[in-house]
Write a protein that holds these residues in place. Structure first.
Motif: not given
Length: 378
Positions: A212-213, A234-238, A241-244, A268-270
């Motif tokens: 998600i950009n 962090q909760k939204q990424s989990e 199941k997306k990176s930001f 890896n996620k942000f």
């Protein structure tokens, strides 16, 4: 409206892209001219010029000029232009360093005795939030008294505010007003090869199945909790199941450090990119390439921000990370206040004549403005 309408727009500043009230005044001037009005714009206390600037149908008086000089110039403008309506774009600190420009009331009353006024309050007195300091509450009381005095003296035909919060504050003082949000201050740039090159330079991927950009744009307007914001994403990424990928646009803001911190916690996620100040076209390219806009403004105040209007006019959903909104879901369709108009959030999926989109958004707001002020011209 027709060419017999001669409208004088007064603002503290008129410098493009440096001041939100300037941008608003310049856009309003543009749409009034397109509606066959004759207009003249006047900056009374311009913070962005060092001397008096005279151009065709425009005068900018720098803030250091004596009141007597300002009086003489305003008198000349009145005699030359002979307006039949005055629109005052009011920001207390824009006209006076302590926010109580008594000189302005005298100048307006002396020069425009029989001419109807419309006052646009771009903001009202401080000290209205529970978190405000005792000092701000005292200053707010002073500004509140001044606002009532200003209205009493110039007796505007219409009062316009850009948020329902301001409207409620005025209603509590038995002052009627109309809510009309500000215009978008970023035009939509045509899609061409330059867009692809610019997007590629920032490593922006439009594949929303993986990432998600997020465009972080505008000033840090309200209080937020850095720890809560970090935990939230962090909760939204989990959950999704997306990176930001956070793209922080413009001059450095303290909120930018949150996204740098997220990257440090979990690279890896942000990921995070600071673009610095960009051209209007490049900001538009970014808005057309991301999935979400982010602001620290509470939604109740979105109507006062040209930057938020620009994100909405580009079809972006917007997330506020102010303390009042953190427990909301991540992606929600945001609309302008009720009874204004609804603009489709899916606009980027149906661009056929892209150069007209922002214009349509602004013109809808202008038509509401026109309806509001029409009786003042007759």
């Amino acid at each position: 409206m027709n060419s017999s309408n001669r409208i004088l727009l007064i603002s503290p500043n008129l410098e493009p892209h440096k001041c939100g009230v300037s941008d608003y005044t310049n856009l309003l001037n543009k749409y009034l001219q397109q509606s066959n009005c004759k207009t003249f714009t006047l900056a009374v206390n311009d913070n962005f010029c060092k001397e008096i600037i005279h151009e065709s149908n425009l005068v900018r008086i720098n803030k250091n000029q004596k009141i007597s000089t300002k009086k003489n110039i305003i008198e000349q403008v009145n005699n030359k232009f002979q307006p039949n309506l005055i629109i005052l774009n009011y920001v207390s600190y824009g006209f006076h360093k302590y926010g109580v420009p008594f000189y302005l009331i005298k100048l307006l009353k002396d020069q425009f005795k029989a001419i109807p006024f419309i006052v646009i309050f771009h903001e009202l007195w401080p000290g209205n939030l529970p978190i405000d300091t005792f000092k701000n509450k005292l200053i707010g009381q002073l500004h509140q008294l001044f606002t009532k005095y200003l209205i009493k003296k110039i007796q505007p035909k219409n009062i316009i505010v850009n948020s329902e919060i301001w409207q409620r504050l005025l209603t509590q003082k038995n002052i009627n007003s109309t809510v009309i949000p500000v215009f978008s201050n970023i035009e939509l740039a045509p899609l061409d090869l330059n867009v692809d090159q610019f997007v590629a330079s920032l490593n922006i991927s439009k594949d929303s199945t993986e990432i998600i950009n997020v465009a972080v744009f505008g000033s840090s307007g309200f209080v937020y909790d850095s720890v809560e914001v970090i935990n939230y994403f962090q909760k939204q990424s989990e959950l999704f199941k997306k990176s930001f990928y956070f793209i922080c646009i413009g001059k450095f803001q303290s909120v930018f450090t949150i996204f740098q911190k997220l990257h440090e916690i979990n690279p890896n996620k942000f990921s995070c990119q600071f673009t610095g100040v960009l051209s209007e076209a490049h900001v538009s390219y970014l808005f057309q390439s991301v999935h979400l806009g982010l602001t620290t403004y509470m939604p109740q105040f979105w109507g006062k921000s040209g930057g938020i209007a620009a994100m909405m006019a580009h079809g972006l959903n917007i997330l506020s990370v102010s303390n009042t909104i953190l427990n909301k879901t991540l992606i929600a369709n945001i609309q302008l206040p009720n009874n204004i108009f609804s603009f489709p959030a899916c606009i980027l999926n149906c661009i056929n004549d892209e150069h007209k989109i922002i214009d349509e958004y602004n013109k809808k707001l202008f038509n509401i403005f026109f309806t509001s002020i029409h009786s003042s011209l007759h």
